[in-house]
Design a protein around this motif. Sequence first.
Motif, short mmCIF file in Angstrom:
data_model
loop_
_atom_site.label_atom_id
_atom_site.label_comp_id
_atom_site.label_asym_id
_atom_site.label_seq_id
_atom_site.Cartn_x
_atom_site.Cartn_y
_atom_site.Cartn_z
N ARG A 3 18.60 4.51 20.21
CA ARG A 3 19.57 4.71 19.15
C ARG A 3 18.87 4.45 17.82
O ARG A 3 17.98 3.63 17.72
N ARG A 9 26.17 0.01 20.51
CA ARG A 9 26.85 1.23 20.93
C ARG A 9 27.17 1.15 22.42
O ARG A 9 26.29 1.21 23.27
N LEU A 12 25.81 3.96 24.97
CA LEU A 12 24.48 3.89 25.55
C LEU A 12 24.47 2.96 26.76
O LEU A 12 23.83 3.24 27.77
N GLN A 56 21.02 9.20 20.63
CA GLN A 56 22.32 9.31 20.00
C GLN A 56 22.15 9.29 18.49
O GLN A 56 21.36 8.51 17.96
N TYR A 58 23.76 10.99 14.34
CA TYR A 58 24.65 11.79 13.51
C TYR A 58 23.87 12.99 12.95
O TYR A 58 22.64 13.06 13.05
N ALA A 83 20.93 14.69 24.23
CA ALA A 83 21.48 14.05 23.04
C ALA A 83 22.99 14.04 23.12
O ALA A 83 23.61 14.87 23.78
N GLY A 84 23.60 13.06 22.45
CA GLY A 84 25.05 12.97 22.43
C GLY A 84 25.53 12.24 21.20
O GLY A 84 24.73 11.84 20.34
N GLY A 85 26.83 12.06 21.12
CA GLY A 85 27.41 11.37 19.98
C GLY A 85 28.25 12.30 19.12
O GLY A 85 28.45 13.48 19.43
N THR A 89 28.71 16.48 19.15
CA THR A 89 30.06 16.93 19.43
C THR A 89 30.59 17.85 18.34
O THR A 89 31.23 18.87 18.61
N GLY A 105 22.79 18.43 26.00
CA GLY A 105 23.60 17.59 25.15
C GLY A 105 24.99 17.46 25.76
O GLY A 105 25.34 18.15 26.72
#
Length: 256
Positions: A3, A9, A12, A56, A58, A83-85, A89, A105
Amino acid sequence: ILRLRFQIRLFLGLLGRVAKNNDCKVKILDCANLNSSLQEFEKEFVEFNPDVVGIQGYSSDIPFLKSYLQLCKQHNPKIICFAGGVGVTGEPVKFFTEIPEIDFGFVGEAENGFDLLLKKILSKDMIDLQLVENLVFRIDNSVAVNKQVFSDDFWKHGFALWEQIDPKNYPLTPHGAFMKHTPIAQIQISRGCPFSCVFCASFTMNGKKVRYRPVESVMQEIEFLTTQLGVKEIHISDDFFTMNRQYVIDFCNELL
């Protein structure tokens, strides 16, 4: 799993639990909390030598995410990066376009989809990816985004891998504005919010239906945190924990 923004978080830790349930060796590396440089991360990466790495971030983190994943691919061209978050999204195509190193993702909640994706990776059965809920993947030089699902059984994999995100290893960072005792741990009891506030991405990440974990599951997590990790204060990070009055009563009675 790493991260790049400071704050514990839970997701994770939750994905770490999914990986451990699949008999994978897991390491959660919090570069922000450790104040690690790219070179220090590289040393950790080479030593651990993972087959899969998740990150993860932004949208504003894209340059940093790209540099870290480029380094991973340089050391191991066959490594699988996901990847995510909130960033992925909200803008999955943007992430996949600007960071070609991303292989997969997840939009929104990732536990169930990640569990199935790991099983496919481990069994080398990478067909029918369209069946993996919330998955984003590359196909025919384009980006496919599977239907976003908000599962009622999001909790079934177990609580976060807290031993790798131990609250004692973090500076004083209450999830809310106030606290009385340390160390503090934040837990998630429910997901979802029925409202559509323009300043919040919660309903995008977790849907509008409020879904609850079984009370027994929550008590097991609280007991682990307090008896095994010495946590003195619990912060509930839900958007709408009190929506179901009877659930709150049951929770409080069980806690007592």
